[in-house]
Design a protein around this motif. Structure first.
Motif, PDB file in Angstrom:
ATOM      1  N   PHE A  10     -19.253 -29.640  -7.509  1.00 38.76           N
ATOM      2  CA  PHE A  10     -19.663 -30.291  -8.768  1.00 38.76           C
ATOM      3  C   PHE A  10     -19.249 -29.394  -9.926  1.00 38.76           C
ATOM      4  O   PHE A  10     -18.931 -28.173  -9.821  1.00 38.76           O
ATOM      5  CB  PHE A  10     -21.183 -30.029  -8.740  1.00 38.76           C
ATOM      6  CG  PHE A  10     -21.643 -30.730  -7.491  1.00 38.76           C
ATOM      7  CD1 PHE A  10     -22.343 -32.122  -7.742  1.00 38.76           C
ATOM      8  CD2 PHE A  10     -21.840 -30.185  -6.501  1.00 38.76           C
ATOM      9  CE1 PHE A  10     -22.796 -32.703  -6.459  1.00 38.76           C
ATOM     10  CE2 PHE A  10     -22.365 -30.720  -5.382  1.00 38.76           C
ATOM     11  CZ  PHE A  10     -23.029 -32.054  -5.303  1.00 38.76           C
ATOM     12  N   PHE A  11     -19.127 -30.309 -11.036  1.00 35.19           N
ATOM     13  CA  PHE A  11     -18.468 -29.260 -12.483  1.00 35.19           C
ATOM     14  C   PHE A  11     -19.315 -29.754 -13.465  1.00 35.19           C
ATOM     15  O   PHE A  11     -20.101 -30.779 -13.536  1.00 35.19           O
ATOM     16  CB  PHE A  11     -17.125 -30.076 -12.734  1.00 35.19           C
ATOM     17  CG  PHE A  11     -16.066 -29.721 -11.671  1.00 35.19           C
ATOM     18  CD1 PHE A  11     -15.167 -28.408 -11.493  1.00 35.19           C
ATOM     19  CD2 PHE A  11     -15.811 -30.714 -10.658  1.00 35.19           C
ATOM     20  CE1 PHE A  11     -14.423 -28.237 -10.799  1.00 35.19           C
ATOM     21  CE2 PHE A  11     -14.522 -30.359  -9.717  1.00 35.19           C
ATOM     22  CZ  PHE A  11     -14.139 -28.994  -9.737  1.00 35.19           C
ATOM     23  N   ASN A  12     -19.507 -28.930 -14.219  1.00 38.80           N
ATOM     24  CA  ASN A  12     -20.358 -28.618 -15.423  1.00 38.80           C
ATOM     25  C   ASN A  12     -19.422 -28.258 -16.681  1.00 38.80           C
ATOM     26  O   ASN A  12     -18.881 -27.202 -16.736  1.00 38.80           O
ATOM     27  CB  ASN A  12     -21.594 -28.058 -15.371  1.00 38.80           C
ATOM     28  CG  ASN A  12     -22.596 -28.137 -16.409  1.00 38.80           C
ATOM     29  OD1 ASN A  12     -22.649 -28.936 -17.504  1.00 38.80           O
ATOM     30  ND2 ASN A  12     -23.174 -27.006 -16.737  1.00 38.80           N
ATOM     31  N   MET A  45     -20.373 -26.428  -3.837  1.00 42.83           N
ATOM     32  CA  MET A  45     -20.036 -25.382  -4.753  1.00 42.83           C
ATOM     33  C   MET A  45     -20.069 -25.936  -6.236  1.00 42.83           C
ATOM     34  O   MET A  45     -19.931 -27.212  -6.342  1.00 42.83           O
ATOM     35  CB  MET A  45     -18.539 -24.943  -4.733  1.00 42.83           C
ATOM     36  CG  MET A  45     -18.163 -23.718  -5.657  1.00 42.83           C
ATOM     37  SD  MET A  45     -16.392 -23.465  -5.438  1.00 42.83           S
ATOM     38  CE  MET A  45     -16.372 -21.678  -6.495  1.00 42.83           C
ATOM     39  N   LYS A  46     -20.592 -25.255  -7.181  1.00 40.54           N
ATOM     40  CA  LYS A  46     -20.589 -25.827  -8.450  1.00 40.54           C
ATOM     41  C   LYS A  46     -19.768 -24.674  -9.532  1.00 40.54           C
ATOM     42  O   LYS A  46     -19.955 -23.491  -9.442  1.00 40.54           O
ATOM     43  CB  LYS A  46     -22.235 -25.698  -9.178  1.00 40.54           C
ATOM     44  CG  LYS A  46     -22.202 -26.222 -10.483  1.00 40.54           C
ATOM     45  CD  LYS A  46     -23.878 -26.133 -10.773  1.00 40.54           C
ATOM     46  CE  LYS A  46     -23.738 -26.755 -12.325  1.00 40.54           C
ATOM     47  NZ  LYS A  46     -25.341 -26.690 -12.766  1.00 40.54           N
ATOM     48  N   ILE A  47     -18.976 -25.480 -10.409  1.00 37.28           N
ATOM     49  CA  ILE A  47     -18.348 -24.638 -11.358  1.00 37.28           C
ATOM     50  C   ILE A  47     -18.645 -25.004 -12.760  1.00 37.28           C
ATOM     51  O   ILE A  47     -18.423 -26.402 -13.078  1.00 37.28           O
ATOM     52  CB  ILE A  47     -16.684 -24.988 -11.136  1.00 37.28           C
ATOM     53  CG1 ILE A  47     -16.417 -24.487  -9.616  1.00 37.28           C
ATOM     54  CG2 ILE A  47     -15.927 -24.241 -12.129  1.00 37.28           C
ATOM     55  CD1 ILE A  47     -14.723 -24.418  -9.439  1.00 37.28           C
ATOM     56  N   ASN A  48     -18.905 -24.085 -13.548  1.00 37.13           N
ATOM     57  CA  ASN A  48     -19.226 -24.280 -15.083  1.00 37.13           C
ATOM     58  C   ASN A  48     -18.085 -23.894 -15.689  1.00 37.13           C
ATOM     59  O   ASN A  48     -17.500 -22.922 -15.504  1.00 37.13           O
ATOM     60  CB  ASN A  48     -20.387 -23.476 -15.458  1.00 37.13           C
ATOM     61  CG  ASN A  48     -21.686 -23.721 -14.502  1.00 37.13           C
ATOM     62  OD1 ASN A  48     -22.132 -24.984 -14.646  1.00 37.13           O
ATOM     63  ND2 ASN A  48     -22.219 -22.601 -13.961  1.00 37.13           N
ATOM     64  N   ILE A  49     -17.378 -24.997 -16.532  1.00 38.46           N
ATOM     65  CA  ILE A  49     -16.402 -24.647 -17.285  1.00 38.46           C
ATOM     66  C   ILE A  49     -16.665 -24.406 -18.696  1.00 38.46           C
ATOM     67  O   ILE A  49     -17.139 -25.749 -19.393  1.00 38.46           O
ATOM     68  CB  ILE A  49     -15.212 -25.784 -17.269  1.00 38.46           C
ATOM     69  CG1 ILE A  49     -14.901 -25.733 -15.886  1.00 38.46           C
ATOM     70  CG2 ILE A  49     -13.970 -25.321 -18.104  1.00 38.46           C
ATOM     71  CD1 ILE A  49     -13.809 -26.685 -15.155  1.00 38.46           C
ATOM     72  N   PHE A  50     -16.475 -23.668 -19.582  1.00 40.34           N
ATOM     73  CA  PHE A  50     -16.603 -23.580 -21.031  1.00 40.34           C
ATOM     74  C   PHE A  50     -15.467 -23.528 -21.946  1.00 40.34           C
ATOM     75  O   PHE A  50     -14.560 -22.755 -21.509  1.00 40.34           O
ATOM     76  CB  PHE A  50     -17.339 -22.070 -21.235  1.00 40.34           C
ATOM     77  CG  PHE A  50     -18.738 -21.825 -20.568  1.00 40.34           C
ATOM     78  CD1 PHE A  50     -19.965 -22.046 -21.401  1.00 40.34           C
ATOM     79  CD2 PHE A  50     -18.758 -21.626 -19.259  1.00 40.34           C
ATOM     80  CE1 PHE A  50     -21.238 -21.699 -20.470  1.00 40.34           C
ATOM     81  CE2 PHE A  50     -19.973 -21.209 -18.475  1.00 40.34           C
ATOM     82  CZ  PHE A  50     -21.202 -21.319 -19.171  1.00 40.34           C
ATOM     83  N   SER A  51     -15.346 -24.448 -22.689  1.00 42.16           N
ATOM     84  CA  SER A  51     -14.256 -24.586 -23.487  1.00 42.16           C
ATOM     85  C   SER A  51     -14.351 -25.503 -24.827  1.00 42.16           C
ATOM     86  O   SER A  51     -15.568 -25.946 -24.909  1.00 42.16           O
ATOM     87  CB  SER A  51     -13.323 -25.335 -22.681  1.00 42.16           C
ATOM     88  OG  SER A  51     -12.184 -25.981 -23.438  1.00 42.16           O
ATOM     89  N   ILE A  52     -13.387 -25.156 -25.936  1.00 40.63           N
ATOM     90  CA  ILE A  52     -13.774 -25.993 -27.088  1.00 40.63           C
ATOM     91  C   ILE A  52     -13.166 -27.408 -26.884  1.00 40.63           C
ATOM     92  O   ILE A  52     -13.158 -28.318 -27.719  1.00 40.63           O
ATOM     93  CB  ILE A  52     -13.326 -25.253 -28.160  1.00 40.63           C
ATOM     94  CG1 ILE A  52     -11.814 -24.908 -28.258  1.00 40.63           C
ATOM     95  CG2 ILE A  52     -14.132 -24.217 -28.531  1.00 40.63           C
ATOM     96  CD1 ILE A  52     -11.231 -24.326 -29.437  1.00 40.63           C
ATOM     97  N   PHE A  53     -12.539 -27.605 -25.537  1.00 39.74           N
ATOM     98  CA  PHE A  53     -11.663 -28.854 -25.474  1.00 39.74           C
ATOM     99  C   PHE A  53     -12.060 -29.237 -24.068  1.00 39.74           C
ATOM    100  O   PHE A  53     -11.076 -29.293 -23.206  1.00 39.74           O
ATOM    101  CB  PHE A  53     -10.182 -28.684 -25.539  1.00 39.74           C
ATOM    102  CG  PHE A  53      -9.674 -28.420 -26.986  1.00 39.74           C
ATOM    103  CD1 PHE A  53     -10.018 -29.238 -28.070  1.00 39.74           C
ATOM    104  CD2 PHE A  53      -9.140 -27.186 -27.073  1.00 39.74           C
ATOM    105  CE1 PHE A  53      -9.468 -28.924 -29.229  1.00 39.74           C
ATOM    106  CE2 PHE A  53      -8.700 -26.882 -28.524  1.00 39.74           C
ATOM    107  CZ  PHE A  53      -8.746 -27.594 -29.359  1.00 39.74           C
ATOM    108  N   PRO A  54     -13.535 -29.578 -23.800  1.00 34.84           N
ATOM    109  CA  PRO A  54     -13.670 -29.972 -22.348  1.00 34.84           C
ATOM    110  C   PRO A  54     -13.203 -31.076 -21.957  1.00 34.84           C
ATOM    111  O   PRO A  54     -13.065 -31.527 -20.790  1.00 34.84           O
ATOM    112  CB  PRO A  54     -15.277 -30.177 -22.557  1.00 34.84           C
ATOM    113  CG  PRO A  54     -15.612 -30.280 -24.128  1.00 34.84           C
ATOM    114  CD  PRO A  54     -14.387 -29.419 -24.675  1.00 34.84           C
TER     115      PRO A  54
END
Length: 221
Positions: free
Chosen positions: A32-34, A1-10
């Motif tokens: 996996f994380f992006n 599984m892949k998870i994309n995380i969108f943030s201004i504080f990655p």
């Protein structure tokens, strides 16, 4: 599984994603994380991602353009969810459904919230409860934690996962370990009996009692 995380504080996610079950699942190649920094898609050199609301009022609002550009930068982002108080409350059933996705994207808002038009570019919204957080990052971590442990191979003892609270619509039964006696408080005799049928029955009965006592809402539903 892949998870994309969108943030201004990655950077908030870096230690979290290397720890415990999640870290081990990453090492095994189960997940996996992006991490995508929304500021990278700002239209100015200052990395501006927020502005004052039209019509006046307190607080700042995350702008639609950087968020949408960040989303569109990925060729495949799967189901995309905004962490928001407007969303459906996360529960174990939802966590199981999310864990079946091959690709998942989580968008973390900040400040007063996101421009309303952001919602036209996501598939849904998720809430983790009726209280205020400074941003969606902590909420996204809760989602990641809840679904990662459900992925095949992420937790060594599958039975441990399947008997957790909420898996069967009940809280878990009381659990004990050594010592057998502590300051006059004894472990229930049935757990020391070696009779697995009796132990199973006791645990089932206690789980029902605890759920009725502490979570009447679950029983009613």
């Amino acid at each position: 599984m892949k998870i994309n995380i969108f943030s201004i504080f990655p950077s908030l996610f870096e230690s979290f994603l290397e720890t415990g079950i999640i870290g081990r699942a990453k090492e095994k190649g189960i997940i996996f994380f992006n991490l995508i920094d929304i500021r990278d898609f700002s239209s100015d050199a200052y990395g501006t991602v927020d502005d004052s609301p039209y019509g006046g009022g307190p607080g700042m609002v995350m702008m639609v353009e950087p968020i949408v550009k960040a989303l569109e930068s990925l060729g495949e982002r799967g189901k995309t969810y905004l962490l928001s108080p407007r969303g459906k409350n996360l529960n174990q059933k939802m966590a199981r459904e999310l864990s079946k996705e091959k690709v998942l994207s989580l968008v973390c808002g900040r400040y007063k919230g996101v421009d309303e038009r952001v919602r036209d570019f996501v598939d849904g919204e998720i809430s983790i409860g009726d209280y205020i957080l400074s941003g969606g990052e902590v909420a996204a971590m809760v989602v990641v934690e809840a679904l990662t442990r459900l992925l095949p191979g992420a937790v060594g003892d599958v039975d441990s996962v399947n008997t957790d609270s909420f898996e069967r619509g009940l809280l878990d039964s009381p659990i004990y370990t050594r010592p057998q006696e502590f300051r006059g408080k004894e472990v229930p005799e049935v757990l020391l009996s070696g009779n697995h049928a009796k132990i199973k029955g006791w645990r089932e009965e206690e789980a029902i009692k605890l759920t009725r006592k502490y979570r009447k809402d679950i029983v009613e539903n």
